[in-house]
Scaffold this active site. Structure first.
Site, PDB file in Angstrom:
ATOM      1  N   GLU A  24      -5.933 -30.928  21.159  1.00 26.00           N
ATOM      2  CA  GLU A  24      -5.195 -32.163  21.449  1.00 26.00           C
ATOM      3  C   GLU A  24      -5.568 -33.226  20.425  1.00 26.00           C
ATOM      4  O   GLU A  24      -6.732 -33.324  20.055  1.00 26.00           O
ATOM      5  CB  GLU A  24      -5.592 -32.724  22.834  1.00 26.00           C
ATOM      6  CG  GLU A  24      -5.356 -31.797  23.981  1.00 26.00           C
ATOM      7  CD  GLU A  24      -5.961 -32.330  25.298  1.00 26.00           C
ATOM      8  OE1 GLU A  24      -6.410 -33.495  25.333  1.00 26.00           O
ATOM      9  OE2 GLU A  24      -5.993 -31.565  26.269  1.00 26.00           O
ATOM     10  N   ASP A  65      -7.056 -42.727  19.164  1.00 27.40           N
ATOM     11  CA  ASP A  65      -8.029 -43.773  18.878  1.00 27.40           C
ATOM     12  C   ASP A  65      -7.727 -45.006  19.725  1.00 27.40           C
ATOM     13  O   ASP A  65      -7.158 -45.986  19.243  1.00 27.40           O
ATOM     14  CB  ASP A  65      -7.981 -44.104  17.378  1.00 27.40           C
ATOM     15  CG  ASP A  65      -9.265 -44.759  16.926  1.00 27.40           C
ATOM     16  OD1 ASP A  65     -10.195 -44.891  17.744  1.00 27.40           O
ATOM     17  OD2 ASP A  65      -9.335 -45.148  15.741  1.00 27.40           O
ATOM     18  N   CYS A 120     -43.175 -49.996   8.726  1.00 27.70           N
ATOM     19  CA  CYS A 120     -44.042 -51.169   8.770  1.00 27.70           C
ATOM     20  C   CYS A 120     -45.127 -50.874   9.798  1.00 27.70           C
ATOM     21  O   CYS A 120     -44.852 -50.353  10.880  1.00 27.70           O
ATOM     22  CB  CYS A 120     -43.213 -52.373   9.193  1.00 27.70           C
ATOM     23  SG  CYS A 120     -44.169 -53.710   9.905  1.00 27.70           S
ATOM     24  N   LYS A 174      -6.943 -36.519  19.028  1.00 30.27           N
ATOM     25  CA  LYS A 174      -7.913 -37.456  19.602  1.00 30.27           C
ATOM     26  C   LYS A 174      -7.392 -38.870  19.360  1.00 30.27           C
ATOM     27  O   LYS A 174      -7.398 -39.375  18.241  1.00 30.27           O
ATOM     28  CB  LYS A 174      -9.288 -37.274  18.943  1.00 30.27           C
ATOM     29  CG  LYS A 174     -10.370 -38.089  19.610  1.00 30.27           C
ATOM     30  CD  LYS A 174     -11.746 -37.663  19.089  1.00 30.27           C
ATOM     31  CE  LYS A 174     -12.869 -38.373  19.813  1.00 30.27           C
ATOM     32  NZ  LYS A 174     -12.849 -39.820  19.670  1.00 30.27           N
ATOM     33  N   LYS A 215     -13.616 -34.288  13.842  1.00 34.49           N
ATOM     34  CA  LYS A 215     -13.246 -35.592  13.294  1.00 34.49           C
ATOM     35  C   LYS A 215     -12.577 -35.463  11.933  1.00 34.49           C
ATOM     36  O   LYS A 215     -12.905 -34.578  11.141  1.00 34.49           O
ATOM     37  CB  LYS A 215     -14.502 -36.474  13.146  1.00 34.49           C
ATOM     38  CG  LYS A 215     -15.218 -36.774  14.444  1.00 34.49           C
ATOM     39  CD  LYS A 215     -14.393 -37.559  15.436  1.00 34.49           C
ATOM     40  CE  LYS A 215     -14.500 -39.055  15.258  1.00 34.49           C
ATOM     41  NZ  LYS A 215     -15.696 -39.675  15.756  1.00 34.49           N
ATOM     42  N   CYS A 238     -44.034 -55.061   4.361  1.00 32.81           N
ATOM     43  CA  CYS A 238     -42.886 -55.321   5.235  1.00 32.81           C
ATOM     44  C   CYS A 238     -42.244 -56.654   4.849  1.00 32.81           C
ATOM     45  O   CYS A 238     -42.932 -57.676   4.785  1.00 32.81           O
ATOM     46  CB  CYS A 238     -43.334 -55.356   6.691  1.00 32.81           C
ATOM     47  SG  CYS A 238     -42.035 -55.915   7.809  1.00 32.81           S
ATOM     48  N   CYS A 292     -42.916 -59.177   8.088  1.00 33.83           N
ATOM     49  CA  CYS A 292     -44.225 -59.644   8.557  1.00 33.83           C
ATOM     50  C   CYS A 292     -45.321 -59.458   7.521  1.00 33.83           C
ATOM     51  O   CYS A 292     -46.475 -59.774   7.778  1.00 33.83           O
ATOM     52  CB  CYS A 292     -44.600 -58.941   9.859  1.00 33.83           C
ATOM     53  SG  CYS A 292     -45.028 -57.204   9.616  1.00 33.83           S
ATOM     54  N   TYR A 323      -5.144 -37.017  29.915  1.00 37.30           N
ATOM     55  CA  TYR A 323      -5.628 -35.713  29.456  1.00 37.30           C
ATOM     56  C   TYR A 323      -6.658 -35.021  30.359  1.00 37.30           C
ATOM     57  O   TYR A 323      -7.120 -33.949  30.039  1.00 37.30           O
ATOM     58  CB  TYR A 323      -6.162 -35.789  28.028  1.00 37.30           C
ATOM     59  CG  TYR A 323      -7.152 -36.916  27.767  1.00 37.30           C
ATOM     60  CD1 TYR A 323      -8.398 -36.935  28.369  1.00 37.30           C
ATOM     61  CD2 TYR A 323      -6.826 -37.941  26.887  1.00 37.30           C
ATOM     62  CE1 TYR A 323      -9.286 -37.949  28.123  1.00 37.30           C
ATOM     63  CE2 TYR A 323      -7.719 -38.977  26.631  1.00 37.30           C
ATOM     64  CZ  TYR A 323      -8.933 -38.974  27.249  1.00 37.30           C
ATOM     65  OH  TYR A 323      -9.817 -39.983  27.007  1.00 37.30           O
ATOM     66  N   CYS A 332     -44.901 -57.667  14.137  1.00 39.16           N
ATOM     67  CA  CYS A 332     -43.741 -57.814  13.264  1.00 39.16           C
ATOM     68  C   CYS A 332     -42.578 -58.334  14.101  1.00 39.16           C
ATOM     69  O   CYS A 332     -42.134 -57.676  15.039  1.00 39.16           O
ATOM     70  CB  CYS A 332     -43.390 -56.462  12.645  1.00 39.16           C
ATOM     71  SG  CYS A 332     -41.899 -56.522  11.648  1.00 39.16           S
TER      72      CYS A 332
END
Ligand code: IVH
Length: 699
Positions: A134, A138, A445, A136, A333, A427, A430, A245, A451
């Site tokens: 079927e 959107d 980090c 798909k 997809k 990092c 931080c 469906y 942080c």
């Protein structure tokens, strides 16, 4: 002023409580009656003006007597005012998502998985598996409930467990049948997709921009925005459509195949996608996929792939679900749209578990109707491999809801003075040291909750939809409350009311908005164990693992104590943890690590007394004879595969493990049982033949 039929009109201010209570009952009844004549029978009895007056009157009475506001018909309030929002509907069966596949190989493995799971397919290689393919759509999924053929509720997917009550809104969509035709069971739930055609979307946006109203990025957003209107009258002016469906709930069986089900849906008055088809081989499915991809741009509506579903419903039932998605269906997809743009900058984001992710800032481009200005670069190895630099021209791709990715650099267009990107050693948030463990692509980090990026992301995760689901506590507010010192860790969220006075004085806040947030937080104090575990944001513990843990440990006390004990690798707690199918040693390490950190234990000790963590109740029947029993399978069985045996045992509340120990309740033996049988005999554990096992679970 009132239009209440047969009522002496009294000013709302002068009503006594008992008069108000009686009038509310009558008003509700009238509104309901007019709703039915308007939406279901298409024959309104009163004018819109008169109708609005009824609603205004009930709202006025209820705001004077808030205690009279009943819960009996939440949909009555939808659209009353923007403050109230949608009420929630708990789905009878969860609305799950689908696993994604991207290639012919993936499709082969999907079909092979099914063949391995069902014994008749395992033993008869010539037996075909019919699959319904079927498009798909959107759009956004919708669940519609019917009683005796009359539409009673409509709900969005929400978090899959509970959705928003949009009954009032679906009532005004032409393609949603209000009364079913033909022969239908008494109780019925139909699922499908609400969408908008591409042309209707363009026209809507045109009208919106002419009246200076919001324009939508794509048909999907337009459909979602139109359905989720607090005022259903706005929805009624939007060109929404629906394809049905699925029929997940029914009081008597309606078909024995997906194809038959689609036929029934048509009989009942639903629109069903005309492009769906039954295919019985991977080759046929692939031609269908190619064919629809080819037609895609010419279709009236957006699709983002093909859904493949096992046709036989008895097989669907037996295949069941794998954590969050069915084993009997998958989405193939379409590749995302590719667009060329420029990398303006590369910055580094710090995630909830400290992972440093390089992100490209892009010259904004439109990809499939969405303006994209950022793309993930995954990690430093990926940036190095693709040699992505600031100033580069790149091709990006965006598929569905996936974060846009940089596919390739157009080296010929590189500016001369560009230099390779270097990941910072410290990092960026931080300044703590970062480390990169061998075998891991990500740099982290080491700052932990010091942080602020990690702390912020942790709290965002904690309140997110699938976790505590606290709406109204978005990033902006979390940052604000952190700055003010009201929230240091997520545990402080539940004490926010102690800062009520201070919050009211902040810009953008008032009595009403803080009360609403406090109520929202208070409503979320009760939480299911799996959601709670997920909310903690432990590395590698996503929804699927959290749900496995909840199922295995049943309650918080048991789980947390077992995790603490599991630090001792010779303990049974450690081996029990590894015994959970889906928890490997790496996930176990992360769980143990979390529970070894004193600041995490401190956090839990602060949080847990403020909330109520529900004991895990599976969908299982506690009366089954294998409920809570530990089972080991060995040897091969003739009437069902190991996969199906395990799935059925788990559905009945049993726990299936791989090794025999003194905790095993039953060893089920097929042919050629091997060493496990000897071990079971030695330990005096109950041994069942295949027939005995089937007898045990069937009775
Ligand atoms: S079946 C358990 N069929 O895709 C399987 N879904 O990624 C339930 N969707 O939430 C879904 N077209 O909103 C199914 N023909 C179709 C569909 C479809 C679109 C959406 C649906 C679902 C999402 C899953």
């Amino acid at each position: 002023m009132s239009t209440t039929e047969g009522f002496k009109v009294i000013n709302v201010e002068e009503l006594t409580e008992s008069q108000a209570s009686r009038e509310i009952i009558i008003l509700k009844e009238q509104i309901r009656k007019h709703d039915i004549s308007y939406h279901s029978d298409d024959a309104p009895i009163i004018s819109d003006y008169e109708y609005d007056k009824l609603r205004i009157r009930i709202t006025a009475i209820e705001s004077r007597f808030p205690n009279l506001k009943g819960e009996d018909d939440p949909s009555l309030y939808v659209g009353a005012t923007a403050d109230i929002g949608f009420s929630k509907i708990v789905h009878e069966k969860s609305m799950l998502s689908l696993g994604n596949i991207f290639s012919r190989e993936d499709l082969n493995s999907f079909i092979e998985g099914i063949r391995r799971f069902l014994v008749e397919l395992r033993d008869n290689p010539d037996l075909l598996v019919e699959i319904v393919a079927e498009p798909k759509i959107d759009g956004l999924s919708i669940s519609l409930k019917y009683e005796n053929g009359t539409l009673v509720t409509g709900a969005t997917r929400g978090n899959g467990i509970e959705g928003e009550n949009v009954t009032r809104n679906v009532m005004v969509i032409d393609q949603v049948p209000k009364k079913l035709t033909g022969d239908f069971p008494e109780l019925l739930e139909v699922r499908g997709e609400i969408y908008m055609t591409k042309n209707d979307f363009i026209e809507l946006n045109h009208r919106q921009s002419e009246t200076n109203e919001k324009v939508f990025a794509n048909p999907r957003n337009a459909a979602a925005g139109s359905l989720r209107q607090l005022d259903w009258r706005v929805t009624s002016k939007r060109p929404l459509r629906m394809f049905a469906y699925a029929v997940p709930v029914f009081s008597k069986p309606v078909a024995d195949s997906q194809w038959g089900l689609l036929e029934r849906l048509k009989e009942w008055g639903f629109a069903v996608n005309p492009l769906s088809q039954v295919c019985e081989s991977v080759g046929k499915l692939m031609s269908y996929y190619e064919n629809i991809s080819f037609q895609r741009s010419g279709l009236e509506y957006d699709i983002d792939g093909i859904v493949y579903k096992v046709n036989r419903l008895d097989w669907q039932e037996r295949l069941g679900f794998l954590s969050r998605a069915p084993r009997w269906a998958v989405a193939h997809k379409f590749p995302g749209e590719q667009v060329r743009t420029k990398v303006v900058d590369i910055f580094v984001q710090v995630g909830r578990t400290g992972t440093l992710t390089p992100v490209a800032s892009l010259e904004p481009v439109n990809v499939g109707g969405v303006l994209v200005s950022k793309a993930t670069l995954h990690n430093e190895e990926e940036v190095e491999r693709k040699d992505i630099r600031i100033g580069d021209t790149v091709d990006i791709q965006r598929a569905g809801d996936v974060i846009p990715q940089v596919l390739r650099v157009i080296k010929e267009q590189r500016v001369e003075q560009s230099t390779p990107f270097i990941m910072p050693e410290k990092c960026p948030v931080c300044d703590s040291l970062t480390i990169k463990t061998s075998g891991e692509a990500a740099r982290r980090c080491t700052g932990g909750l010091i942080c602020s990026a990690q702390a912020l992301e942790g709290i965002k995760h904690f309140v997110s939809r699938q976790a505590f689901n606290i709406e109204g506590l978005g990033e902006k507010n979390i940052i604000l409350f952190r700055e003010q010192g009201f929230i240091r860790s997520a545990a402080d969220i539940f004490d926010l009311s102690t800062h009520k006075k201070e919050i009211i004085s902040l810009e953008g806040w008032g009595e009403l908005s803080i009360d609403k947030l406090i109520t929202e937080i208070s409503n979320r104090r009760v939480i299911a164990l799996d959601r709670f575990i997920y909310a903690l944001g432990i590395k590698q513990v996503g929804q699927a693992v959290a749900s496995l843990l909840a199922k295995n440990y049943q309650n918080y006390q048991n789980w947390s104590q077992s995790m603490i004990n599991a630090a001792d690798k010779s303990s049974t707690n450690y081996s029990d943890l590894l015994d959970i199918n889906g928890v490997g040693s790496s996930i176990a390490e992360d769980l143990i690590y979390f529970f070894c950190q004193p600041q995490n234990l401190e956090f839990l000790n602060k949080l847990v007394p403020k909330i109520q963590i529900q004991e895990h109740i599976g969908a299982q029947d506690q009366s089954s004879r294998i409920f809570d029993k530990t089972i080991v399978f060995t040897g091969s069985m003739s009437s069902l595969t190991r996969g199906e045996a395990k799935a059925r045992a788990e559905a009945l509340g049993g726990k299936v493990v791989g090794t025999v120990s003194n905790k095993t309740d039953y060893l089920v033996i097929g042919s050629d049982p091997g060493s496990k049988l000897a071990k079971a005999k030695e330990l005096g554990i109950g041994v069942l033949t295949e027939a005995e096992w089937l007898d045990l679970i069937d009775n």
